[in-house]
Design an enzyme around this catalytic site. Structure first.
Site, short mmCIF file in Angstrom:
data_model
loop_
_atom_site.label_atom_id
_atom_site.label_comp_id
_atom_site.label_asym_id
_atom_site.label_seq_id
_atom_site.Cartn_x
_atom_site.Cartn_y
_atom_site.Cartn_z
N SER A 118 16.33 27.98 6.43
CA SER A 118 17.49 27.28 6.53
C SER A 118 17.96 26.14 5.17
CB SER A 118 18.65 27.06 7.71
OG SER A 118 17.13 25.74 8.36
N GLN A 120 18.37 22.40 4.86
CA GLN A 120 18.86 21.65 6.27
C GLN A 120 17.63 20.71 5.57
OE1 GLN A 120 13.59 22.37 7.33
NE2 GLN A 120 14.63 24.41 7.62
N HIS A 122 15.92 16.55 7.01
CA HIS A 122 15.66 15.96 8.35
C HIS A 122 15.44 14.39 9.05
CE1 HIS A 122 12.77 19.72 8.91
NE2 HIS A 122 12.29 19.13 7.50
N LYS A 145 10.60 13.32 10.23
CA LYS A 145 9.95 14.45 10.01
C LYS A 145 9.65 14.39 8.52
CE LYS A 145 9.75 19.31 10.99
NZ LYS A 145 11.24 20.58 11.25
N GLU A 147 7.53 15.60 5.71
CA GLU A 147 6.36 16.12 5.61
C GLU A 147 6.21 16.72 4.14
OE1 GLU A 147 9.00 19.41 6.63
OE2 GLU A 147 9.94 20.18 5.14
N HIS A 284 16.52 20.77 1.88
CA HIS A 284 16.11 20.95 0.81
C HIS A 284 15.66 22.55 1.82
CE1 HIS A 284 13.41 19.82 4.69
NE2 HIS A 284 13.10 19.74 4.81
N ARG A 303 20.65 21.80 10.27
CA ARG A 303 21.10 22.95 10.00
C ARG A 303 22.37 22.82 9.17
NH1 ARG A 303 17.66 24.41 13.49
NH2 ARG A 303 16.40 25.07 13.26
N LYS A 309 20.88 29.97 12.49
CA LYS A 309 20.86 29.46 14.21
C LYS A 309 21.74 28.43 13.90
CE LYS A 309 16.31 29.28 13.79
NZ LYS A 309 15.04 28.33 14.07
#
Length: 428
Positions: A118, A120, A122, A145, A147, A284, A303, A309
């Protein structure tokens, strides 16, 4: 006195013993199927049992997050790593324990991406707490989050907004965007300079939010028109990489607004050994390939497209930083023979890649924080002052703080170490 010293020494050595882990797997629909998936191949060894080769295998989770816990292999009662750490907090080291409590601050993963994830982002810590309180079923924890994805194979992603000049070219070249958001709004970008950062962010926020908020019927019509136009033009010219990607995404997610929004994002192609890192509030979508991923211990995802989802378009559009420009690609720094370190600007984590030729030796020096080790290729021997273990592909081990690791390979060995960022561990 001698007996007491030996007893204390024995306890100290035991605290630095390595622990093999059994890890959790996720079968998200975007994962690769069966043995085509690196996650499947690792999990088949790590689980030491029969697993279904017809399912998609998307993510292997290594760490303490409750959504995908790791278990101590040598404990018949099925003790999780998280509960073991709670009983042995000294394994984290004083600085980590003081900062994050009785938990690993990072979550380590292997990803096998067969089709796009997706679009998305964070949340930062403030928004994460707010979302978790309001919707705990969707936002599983109250942590941020950040990453990093380290490519194991060729790896493709969409990441961050394209530079202003490229965005101007996109709006000229893709009439469907103007049709979705309106001429007046789309033309805002032609009246601003890249030096006026706040006006740039405001214009991109307006256009992107209008685009992502389009209704399903309008989106379906515009995506169909875009697809038809690109197919017709492909008979007369070579489509750009981004245009070919958009047609590929449309096949994976028909009538999805994420198909058109892909034009707004940088198309990043990583070679094996290159890494991409992402802070809070950056858009991203991973597209294809296999990577090693590490992040703060969280499962919060907002998302807005390319997924079945639940979507939260309003939250995503309001939370983004709207920074423009191509993301930094980390190539790692050699810290000792055979070991390359990837050091993102986040306190919670770093990754070391060890490529050890057959018969060679190296050392991971002790650090005042915990680590997780993942073996993805080859065989060898791993020794500490507390134990010696034969290791091979699929092994995952927890390493307590202040533990030096000596490695010797019996075939070409590739392994990864995730640990707390050195800049945090050694900062004053």
């Amino acid at each position: 006195m001698g007996i007491l010293f030996l007893s204390l020494r024995s306890c100290e050595v035991d605290r630095r013993r390595l622990h093999r882990l059994r890890c959790s797997v996720k079968d998200y629909a975007w994962g690769k199927i069966g043995s085509d998936s690196l996650v499947y191949r690792v999990y088949a060894v790590n689980s030491d049992g029969q697993i279904d080769s017809t399912r998609p295998y998307a993510e292997l989770w290594m760490g303490t997050h409750e959504s995908g816990p790791s278990y101590l292999e040598d404990d018949a009662d099925g003790v999780t790593l998280r509960s073991w750490i709670a009983e042995n907090p000294e394994a984290l080291g004083d600085r980590v324990l003081e900062k994050w409590g009785c938990d690993l601050p990072f979550l380590f993963k292997v990803l096998s991406v067969g089709r796009a994830l997706s679009i998305q982002s964070h949340p930062d810590k403030v928004l994460a707490k707010k979302l978790h309180k309001a919707h705990p079923n969707l936002y599983k924890d109250d942590n941020h989050k950040p990453e990093m994805a380290l490519a194991y194979t060729q790896f493709e992603a969409l990441c961050g907004f394209i530079p202003l000049q490229e965005l101007k070219s996109v709006i000229r070249a893709i009439p469907e965007i103007e049709e979705l958001v309106g001429s007046e709004e789309a033309n805002q970008v032609f009246c601003i300079s890249e030096h006026d950062e706040e006006k740039v962010k405001s214009a991109v926020r307006t256009i992107f939010t209008l685009l992502m908020s389009a209704g399903p019927d309008t989106t379906k019509q515009i995506v169909s028109k875009l697809k038809h136009r690109l197919h017709m033009e492909s008979q007369e010219r070579h489509l750009t990489d981004k245009e070919r990607l958009v047609l590929k995404l449309e096949k994976q997610y028909p009538d999805d607004i994420g198909v058109i929004s892909a034009f707004f994002f940088n198309y990043v192609k990583l070679n094996p050994g290159e890494a991409l890192y992402l802070g809070a509030n950056e858009p991203h979508a991973y597209l294809f390939g296999e990577c090693i991923e590490v992040m703060a211990t969280s499962d919060n995802v907002v998302r807005a497209g390319l997924t079945s989802k639940p979507l939260d378009i309003q939250t995503l559009c309001s939370m983004l930083s709207y920074k423009l420009g191509f993301p930094e690609i980390l190539k790692g720094s050699r810290i000792r023979p055979y070991i390359t370190r990837y050091l993102p600007p986040f306190e919670e984590f770093e990754v070391d890649l060890c490529d050890l030729p057959c018969g060679a030796s190296t050392v991971f020096p002790s650090v005042p924080g915990p680590s997780l080790l993942l073996v993805l290729q080859g065989e060898g021997r791993m020794s500490t002052d507390a134990s010696a273990d034969e290791i091979s592909m699929g092994d995952v081990l927890f390493v307590p703080a202040d533990t030096e690791i000596q490695l010797k390979s019996s075939s070409d060995l590739k392994l990864y170490r995730a640990g707390v960022n050195n800049r945090f561990l050694y900062s004053l």
